[in-house]
Design a protein around this motif. Sequence first.
Motif, PDB file in Angstrom:
ATOM      1  N   LEU A 115       0.849  -1.188   0.000  1.00 51.39           N
ATOM      2  CA  LEU A 115       0.000   0.000   0.000  1.00 51.39           C
ATOM      3  C   LEU A 115       0.882   1.235   0.000  1.00 51.39           C
ATOM      4  O   LEU A 115       1.807   1.338   0.799  1.00 51.39           O
ATOM      5  N   ARG A 116       0.599   2.145  -0.907  1.00 50.51           N
ATOM      6  CA  ARG A 116       1.285   3.443  -0.938  1.00 50.51           C
ATOM      7  C   ARG A 116       0.232   4.518  -0.740  1.00 50.51           C
ATOM      8  O   ARG A 116      -0.768   4.563  -1.462  1.00 50.51           O
ATOM      9  N   ARG A 117       0.467   5.374   0.232  1.00 49.95           N
ATOM     10  CA  ARG A 117      -0.419   6.517   0.480  1.00 49.95           C
ATOM     11  C   ARG A 117       0.466   7.745   0.533  1.00 49.95           C
ATOM     12  O   ARG A 117       1.227   7.921   1.484  1.00 49.95           O
ATOM     13  N   GLY A 118       0.385   8.555  -0.504  1.00 51.11           N
ATOM     14  CA  GLY A 118       1.314   9.677  -0.615  1.00 51.11           C
ATOM     15  C   GLY A 118       2.719   9.117  -0.768  1.00 51.11           C
ATOM     16  O   GLY A 118       2.987   8.281  -1.623  1.00 51.11           O
ATOM     17  N   ASP A 119       3.633   9.537   0.118  1.00 51.46           N
ATOM     18  CA  ASP A 119       5.011   9.041   0.095  1.00 51.46           C
ATOM     19  C   ASP A 119       5.230   7.866   1.040  1.00 51.46           C
ATOM     20  O   ASP A 119       6.325   7.323   1.104  1.00 51.46           O
ATOM     21  N   ASP A 120       4.237   7.476   1.802  1.00 53.62           N
ATOM     22  CA  ASP A 120       4.348   6.399   2.778  1.00 53.62           C
ATOM     23  C   ASP A 120       4.043   5.049   2.124  1.00 53.62           C
ATOM     24  O   ASP A 120       3.193   4.951   1.248  1.00 53.62           O
ATOM     25  N   THR A 121       4.754   3.995   2.588  1.00 49.44           N
ATOM     26  CA  THR A 121       4.582   2.653   2.038  1.00 49.44           C
ATOM     27  C   THR A 121       4.370   1.664   3.171  1.00 49.44           C
ATOM     28  O   THR A 121       5.070   1.715   4.184  1.00 49.44           O
ATOM     29  N   PHE A 122       3.402   0.748   2.978  1.00 47.22           N
ATOM     30  CA  PHE A 122       3.111  -0.288   3.963  1.00 47.22           C
ATOM     31  C   PHE A 122       2.967  -1.619   3.235  1.00 47.22           C
ATOM     32  O   PHE A 122       2.503  -1.669   2.103  1.00 47.22           O
ATOM     33  N   ARG A 123       3.340  -2.701   3.931  1.00 50.24           N
ATOM     34  CA  ARG A 123       3.186  -4.044   3.389  1.00 50.24           C
ATOM     35  C   ARG A 123       2.558  -4.924   4.469  1.00 50.24           C
ATOM     36  O   ARG A 123       2.866  -4.782   5.638  1.00 50.24           O
ATOM     37  N   GLY A 124       1.685  -5.832   4.028  1.00 49.34           N
ATOM     38  CA  GLY A 124       1.056  -6.755   4.966  1.00 49.34           C
ATOM     39  C   GLY A 124       0.622  -8.019   4.259  1.00 49.34           C
ATOM     40  O   GLY A 124       0.606  -8.087   3.031  1.00 49.34           O
ATOM     41  N   ASN A 125       0.236  -9.029   5.061  1.00 45.68           N
ATOM     42  CA  ASN A 125      -0.168 -10.319   4.497  1.00 45.68           C
ATOM     43  C   ASN A 125      -1.623 -10.337   4.064  1.00 45.68           C
ATOM     44  O   ASN A 125      -2.031 -11.228   3.325  1.00 45.68           O
ATOM     45  N   SER A 126      -2.426  -9.404   4.550  1.00 51.19           N
ATOM     46  CA  SER A 126      -3.823  -9.297   4.115  1.00 51.19           C
ATOM     47  C   SER A 126      -4.277  -7.857   4.306  1.00 51.19           C
ATOM     48  O   SER A 126      -3.650  -7.082   5.032  1.00 51.19           O
ATOM     49  N   LEU A 127      -5.376  -7.508   3.647  1.00 53.39           N
ATOM     50  CA  LEU A 127      -5.851  -6.128   3.635  1.00 53.39           C
ATOM     51  C   LEU A 127      -7.365  -6.094   3.762  1.00 53.39           C
ATOM     52  O   LEU A 127      -8.059  -6.936   3.190  1.00 53.39           O
ATOM     53  N   ASN A 128      -7.859  -5.114   4.511  1.00 54.59           N
ATOM     54  CA  ASN A 128      -9.290  -4.818   4.565  1.00 54.59           C
ATOM     55  C   ASN A 128      -9.386  -3.291   4.616  1.00 54.59           C
ATOM     56  O   ASN A 128      -9.065  -2.681   5.631  1.00 54.59           O
ATOM     57  N   TYR A 129      -9.813  -2.694   3.503  1.00 56.44           N
ATOM     58  CA  TYR A 129      -9.877  -1.243   3.396  1.00 56.44           C
ATOM     59  C   TYR A 129     -11.314  -0.819   3.120  1.00 56.44           C
ATOM     60  O   TYR A 129     -11.954  -1.322   2.205  1.00 56.44           O
ATOM     61  N   ASP A 130     -11.810   0.111   3.943  1.00 56.10           N
ATOM     62  CA  ASP A 130     -13.154   0.666   3.784  1.00 56.10           C
ATOM     63  C   ASP A 130     -13.013   2.182   3.707  1.00 56.10           C
ATOM     64  O   ASP A 130     -12.775   2.840   4.720  1.00 56.10           O
ATOM     65  N   HIS A 131     -13.146   2.726   2.508  1.00 58.07           N
ATOM     66  CA  HIS A 131     -12.940   4.170   2.331  1.00 58.07           C
ATOM     67  C   HIS A 131     -14.053   4.993   2.993  1.00 58.07           C
ATOM     68  O   HIS A 131     -13.786   6.054   3.535  1.00 58.07           O
ATOM     69  N   GLN A 132     -15.280   4.522   2.950  1.00 62.07           N
ATOM     70  CA  GLN A 132     -16.380   5.288   3.537  1.00 62.07           C
ATOM     71  C   GLN A 132     -16.221   5.435   5.047  1.00 62.07           C
ATOM     72  O   GLN A 132     -16.531   6.487   5.600  1.00 62.07           O
ATOM     73  N   LYS A 133     -15.731   4.389   5.709  1.00 64.30           N
ATOM     74  CA  LYS A 133     -15.500   4.453   7.159  1.00 64.30           C
ATOM     75  C   LYS A 133     -14.112   4.999   7.498  1.00 64.30           C
ATOM     76  O   LYS A 133     -13.794   5.203   8.668  1.00 64.30           O
ATOM     77  N   ARG A 134     -13.272   5.162   6.469  1.00 68.90           N
ATOM     78  CA  ARG A 134     -11.893   5.628   6.645  1.00 68.90           C
ATOM     79  C   ARG A 134     -11.102   4.685   7.545  1.00 68.90           C
ATOM     80  O   ARG A 134     -10.373   5.102   8.435  1.00 68.90           O
ATOM     81  N   VAL A 135     -11.256   3.369   7.292  1.00 73.40           N
ATOM     82  CA  VAL A 135     -10.565   2.352   8.083  1.00 73.40           C
ATOM     83  C   VAL A 135      -9.753   1.471   7.145  1.00 73.40           C
ATOM     84  O   VAL A 135     -10.282   0.950   6.159  1.00 73.40           O
ATOM     85  N   LEU A 136      -8.481   1.305   7.473  1.00 77.26           N
ATOM     86  CA  LEU A 136      -7.588   0.440   6.719  1.00 77.26           C
ATOM     87  C   LEU A 136      -6.959  -0.527   7.716  1.00 77.26           C
ATOM     88  O   LEU A 136      -6.418  -0.098   8.731  1.00 77.26           O
ATOM     89  N   GLU A 137      -7.058  -1.805   7.423  1.00 83.37           N
ATOM     90  CA  GLU A 137      -6.490  -2.811   8.310  1.00 83.37           C
ATOM     91  C   GLU A 137      -5.555  -3.707   7.518  1.00 83.37           C
ATOM     92  O   GLU A 137      -5.973  -4.365   6.560  1.00 83.37           O
ATOM     93  N   LEU A 138      -4.288  -3.718   7.896  1.00 78.32           N
ATOM     94  CA  LEU A 138      -3.305  -4.642   7.350  1.00 78.32           C
ATOM     95  C   LEU A 138      -3.029  -5.676   8.432  1.00 78.32           C
ATOM     96  O   LEU A 138      -2.884  -5.315   9.598  1.00 78.32           O
ATOM     97  N   SER A 139      -2.946  -6.952   8.068  1.00 78.92           N
ATOM     98  CA  SER A 139      -2.713  -8.012   9.043  1.00 78.92           C
ATOM     99  C   SER A 139      -1.511  -8.830   8.639  1.00 78.92           C
ATOM    100  O   SER A 139      -1.054  -8.782   7.506  1.00 78.92           O
ATOM    101  N   GLY A 140      -1.035  -9.636   9.594  1.00 81.42           N
ATOM    102  CA  GLY A 140       0.099 -10.506   9.324  1.00 81.42           C
ATOM    103  C   GLY A 140       1.396  -9.789   9.595  1.00 81.42           C
ATOM    104  O   GLY A 140       1.502  -8.979  10.513  1.00 81.42           O
TER     105      GLY A 140
END
Length: 185
Positions: free
Chosen positions: A147-172
Amino acid sequence: MGLLALGTYWLARSTPTFAPNAPERPPTHEPDYFVRGFSVKSFDPAGQLKNEIRGVEARHFADTDTMEIDEPRIRSFSPDGAVVVASAKRGISNADGSQVQLIGDAVVTREAAAERRAADPKMEMRGEFLHAYMEQERVISNKPVTLRRGDDTFRGNSLNYDHQKRVLELSGDVRGTLQPKQAAR
């Protein structure tokens, strides 16, 4: 009179009879039609473009009412005016295009809104599998994701992203790199 009876008998014998309808066979998972080099657009009741799906080739399967798309490219416009672009090597879409499973080099990009660029920068999700819920503005994956958001980078084993609730969950095994904000000059 005998001639009339004989003619009626002959007519009754030579008229084909209708066989009872054969029982319907359940549909098999084989394409019932395909399209090549296509573009499908859907609009909201006001006539505004909601989303567009393009692909090299698509096959429709009647048993699941799904479309399998080679090299899909999807553009979706959210109510707040943001543009979401998705692509992959292969995609599987439900009948109305509200859900798309992106398989192989899957990318979902939410462009930054011009008026809110600093508060809501461009976001890009990459992985081998992404399941996009276009109308709900959700993306989930049970496979590793970057996941890249602006200049920030994240990596995870699974993803659950809900834009309407503004919630991003990376697991693992989650790892991230946060870049410092640039000072205004």
